[in-house]
Scaffold this active site. Structure first.
Site, PDB file in Angstrom:
ATOM      1  N   TYR A  18       0.838  -1.212   0.000  1.00  0.00           N
ATOM      2  CA  TYR A  18       0.000   0.000   0.000  1.00  0.00           C
ATOM      3  C   TYR A  18       0.869   1.258   0.000  1.00  0.00           C
ATOM      4  CZ  TYR A  18      -3.924   2.991   1.598  1.00  0.00           C
ATOM      5  OH  TYR A  18      -4.896   3.955   1.711  1.00  0.00           O
TER       6      TYR A  18
ATOM      7  N   LYS B 170       0.881   4.069  -2.881  1.00  0.00           N
ATOM      8  CA  LYS B 170       0.498   5.452  -2.594  1.00  0.00           C
ATOM      9  C   LYS B 170       1.636   6.440  -2.862  1.00  0.00           C
ATOM     10  CE  LYS B 170      -3.800   4.940  -1.429  1.00  0.00           C
ATOM     11  NZ  LYS B 170      -4.830   5.293  -2.440  1.00  0.00           N
TER      12      LYS B 170
END
Length: 252
Positions: A153, A157
């Site tokens: 993640y 991001k």
């Protein structure tokens, strides 16, 4: 429908931050395509927008699938008008420490966040450059700075931020801006999942987040929607390639 009405697509629009953004852009006068993996899950948000006098459409698509993305964007253009505002919000988490993380958990998170943002933007940018107006808003996260158990993640991001800056450079001369919003702790189903993963109650997690935040509260989807509203506005044409941390305190 007014001739000057903008059409927006919000991915991951069925719940949480995406639902908040969809409702806000409809309030701002845009026709909104609420896009999510399950079309029926979008209907409640669409109904809420319609009840408030707005215009919305439920669209089902897997943002990591090129054919589904092409079909979805074509449908939005046909039924609502050329999509010149795109909010890449769709996201999933598959948290684990790196030594336990499967290749599938890596690929699926990168696939939704990064490949999905790429495919959606690629499909919409032609409408934007043709109209000489476009607003791309990508959802990053404070996790871009690193967060234990989120190597997939965090990488996705952080990647969204580089993606955004390059879009700003490439598309600026066509009247298209690209900006990213990096939320801190926002109360959603996803953060509730995080609490379950680390073995504490959601209330405990919210209290921890509140204690750490200089503003002494957690974030709500409306906080992110407000920032999206600015980036998507006509008046934000000179603001591009930016990453705005909406996190209740300073972030690098």
């Amino acid at each position: 429908m007014g001739t000057n009405q903008r059409t927006a697509i919000v991915t991951g629009g069925a719940r949480g931050i995406g639902a908040g953004i969809s409702k806000r852009l409809a309030e701002d006068g845009m026709a909104v395509a609420v896009l999510d993996l399950d079309e029926s899950a979008c209907q409640a948000v669409v109904d809420e927008i319609a009840a408030a006098g707005g215009q919305a459409l439920a669209v089902g698509a897997d943002v990591s699938d090129p054919e589904q993305v092409e079909a979805a964007v074509r449908r939005v253009a046909d039924e609502l008008g050329a999509p010149t505002v795109l909010v890449n919000n769709a996201g999933i988490i598959r948290d684990n420490l790196i030594f336990k993380m499967s290749v599938e958990d890596w690929d699926s998170v990168i696939g939704v966040h990064l490949r999905g943002s790429f495919l959606m933007t690629k499909a919409c940018q032609g409408f934007m450059t043709q109209e000489k107006f476009g607003r791309i808003v990508n959802l990053s996260s404070t996790s871009a700075q690193g967060n234990r158990g989120q190597v997939n993640y965090s990488a996705a991001k952080a990647g969204v931020q580089g993606f955004t800056k390059t879009l700003a450079i490439e598309l600026g001369k066509f009247g298209v801006t690209a900006n990213a919003i990096a939320p801190g702790f926002i109360e959603t189903e996803m953060t509730a999942e995080t609490a379950a993963r680390i073995g504490i109650s959601f209330d405990e997690l919210k209290k921890m987040a509140t204690d750490q935040a200089p503003v002494a509260r957690t974030g709500k989807p409306e906080d992110i929607a407000h920032a999206v509203s600015f980036f998507a506005s006509e008046g934000a044409g000179f603001t591009t390639g930016q990453v705005l941390y909406v996190a209740g305190g300073p972030c690098d």
